[in-house]
Design a protein around this motif. Sequence first.
Motif, mmCIF file in Angstrom:
data_model
loop_
_atom_site.group_PDB
_atom_site.id
_atom_site.type_symbol
_atom_site.label_atom_id
_atom_site.label_comp_id
_atom_site.label_asym_id
_atom_site.label_seq_id
_atom_site.Cartn_x
_atom_site.Cartn_y
_atom_site.Cartn_z
ATOM 1 N N THR A 155 0.828 -1.200 0.000
ATOM 2 C CA THR A 155 0.000 0.000 0.000
ATOM 3 C C THR A 155 0.868 1.258 0.000
ATOM 4 O O THR A 155 0.606 2.202 -0.759
ATOM 5 C CB THR A 155 -0.945 -0.018 1.216
ATOM 6 N N ASP B 222 -7.750 0.029 -5.174
ATOM 7 C CA ASP B 222 -7.453 -0.716 -3.948
ATOM 8 C C ASP B 222 -8.208 -2.041 -4.025
ATOM 9 O O ASP B 222 -9.408 -2.115 -3.763
ATOM 10 C CB ASP B 222 -7.868 0.082 -2.710
ATOM 11 N N ASP C 281 -7.447 -4.708 -2.294
ATOM 12 C CA ASP C 281 -7.379 -5.447 -1.032
ATOM 13 C C ASP C 281 -8.719 -5.248 -0.320
ATOM 14 O O ASP C 281 -8.808 -4.591 0.717
ATOM 15 C CB ASP C 281 -6.216 -4.921 -0.186
ATOM 16 N N GLU D 109 -10.697 -6.951 1.422
ATOM 17 C CA GLU D 109 -10.984 -7.426 2.776
ATOM 18 C C GLU D 109 -10.528 -6.397 3.799
ATOM 19 O O GLU D 109 -11.038 -6.348 4.913
ATOM 20 C CB GLU D 109 -10.259 -8.753 3.034
ATOM 21 N N GLU D 110 -9.540 -5.642 3.430
ATOM 22 C CA GLU D 110 -8.959 -4.666 4.360
ATOM 23 C C GLU D 110 -8.432 -3.478 3.564
ATOM 24 O O GLU D 110 -7.246 -3.183 3.606
ATOM 25 C CB GLU D 110 -7.801 -5.341 5.120
ATOM 26 N N ASN E 48 -7.158 0.012 2.591
ATOM 27 C CA ASN E 48 -6.689 1.121 3.424
ATOM 28 C C ASN E 48 -6.041 2.270 2.666
ATOM 29 O O ASN E 48 -5.572 3.225 3.266
ATOM 30 C CB ASN E 48 -5.765 0.623 4.549
ATOM 31 N N SER F 5 -11.824 2.191 -4.518
ATOM 32 C CA SER F 5 -11.601 1.153 -3.514
ATOM 33 C C SER F 5 -12.758 0.177 -3.482
ATOM 34 O O SER F 5 -13.918 0.575 -3.535
ATOM 35 C CB SER F 5 -11.471 1.769 -2.113
ATOM 36 N N VAL G 104 -14.748 -2.323 -1.125
ATOM 37 C CA VAL G 104 -14.927 -2.518 0.318
ATOM 38 C C VAL G 104 -15.893 -3.679 0.532
ATOM 39 O O VAL G 104 -17.086 -3.568 0.227
ATOM 40 C CB VAL G 104 -15.485 -1.242 0.999
ATOM 41 N N VAL H 105 -18.487 -6.850 5.997
ATOM 42 C CA VAL H 105 -17.990 -7.676 7.092
ATOM 43 C C VAL H 105 -18.827 -8.953 7.156
ATOM 44 O O VAL H 105 -20.057 -8.897 7.049
ATOM 45 C CB VAL H 105 -18.072 -6.908 8.427
ATOM 46 N N PRO I 184 -4.309 -7.724 -2.812
ATOM 47 C CA PRO I 184 -4.385 -8.325 -1.478
ATOM 48 C C PRO I 184 -3.128 -9.169 -1.248
ATOM 49 O O PRO I 184 -2.558 -9.690 -2.201
ATOM 50 C CB PRO I 184 -5.620 -9.232 -1.547
#
Lengths: 120, 285
Positions: free
Chosen positions: B15, B33, B35, B37-38, B40, B134, B136, B139, B166
């Motif tokens: 990142t 982005d 990634d 799952e997370e 940032n 991004s 997202v 959850v 990721p």
Amino acid sequence: MKVALTSRGNNLDAALDSRFGRAANFLLWDSASGAVEVLENTQNLNLAQGAGIQSAMRVVENGAKAVITGHCGPKAFRVLQEAGVKVYLTQAKDGHEAIRLFKAGELKEAAAADVEGHWT
Amino acid sequence: MKIAVASGKGGTGKTTLALAMAEAMAEGCTLLDCDVEEPNCHLFVDVEPWQELPVAVSIPEFTDNGDCDGCGRCVRACRFQALARLGKRVLVFPEMCHCCGGCVLACPHKVLREVPFDIGTLQFRHGPGFELISGVMNVGYAMAPPLIRQLKRHIPPEGLVIMDAPPGTACPMVTTVRNNDFVILVTEPTPFGLHDLKLAVATLQETNLPCGVIINRADEGVALIRDYCQEVKLPVLLEIPYQREIAESYSRGGSLLTVFPSLRVSFRTLLTTQIPALLQAEGRL
């Protein structure tokens, strides 16, 4: 009534398997006759995912009305609940002890899954 | 040109580097982005999204209208154990479903149909010079590839695209790097870094993607990575020194370029000259 016990072996002398979805075998015990039938669970034991769901389907399809095991995850519990199969959780060491506790009414019916999926 | 920034090991600086590269290239550059799952990257681009799009996948829904005869074809069609048949009823486990639609096709009684299932959102932000998109993921949902594929549909037709992948070498990473022109593998000079770099290199060989290495925190032990790269003929594109100031700046949401302004030129050279030259040498450009 048929009761499915999770077992490490293929008879009531064998240790109770604490896992439901990935139990080694299911022992289908007939509470009326006392007869025991072995259901192998090798296929589900080796599944990458969904072992609980498939194992639950397997015991339902084989006519079990109750399950006695160590722990039960959320997906397996949902299938068993939807099928009207009661789940009893116990730390009994083997099949004989589990059945004795069951007959004595000392096992309490689980109201929910007691572990997360994929616990070890 | 599309360039993915990936690494087998997490926490190597993907990142940090992806952001710094996007910042160095600025106008005309889009940072994805992936990634999901997370994600940032947006923490370093302190603006609200100008657009948010929901992302859904199609999962089966069972209609209990009496037409199900309990044939079990749907359950047998599912490779992911996402369905359970109970007599003449079918239970669906959305979190297990890979959205292939196979069960719906397999059902002769039309009691399964596909319905949308929300898995996350795409957020669009105007960054400092570059655009940031991004993914997202919601959850509780565990399957990143469908969201990453939706995210990649927003790649602009022109300009430089940088994708923050990721960590790891599993499906989310493969989904991200697929169809990129080049993959930058970020690693650190530790045995763990080397081990996971090897996994990433093997993964990229399988997918026939050209790659080069950036050694982050290049300090003691850097020969470990240099020697391996030389051995397998992998270009070392850049080495970023190990400095506490970088971590301090990162923890405050700062850019690598603030600590090392000279890297702006290095990144520009890397992306506009070095990588195209490597691709040309391999006959890929």
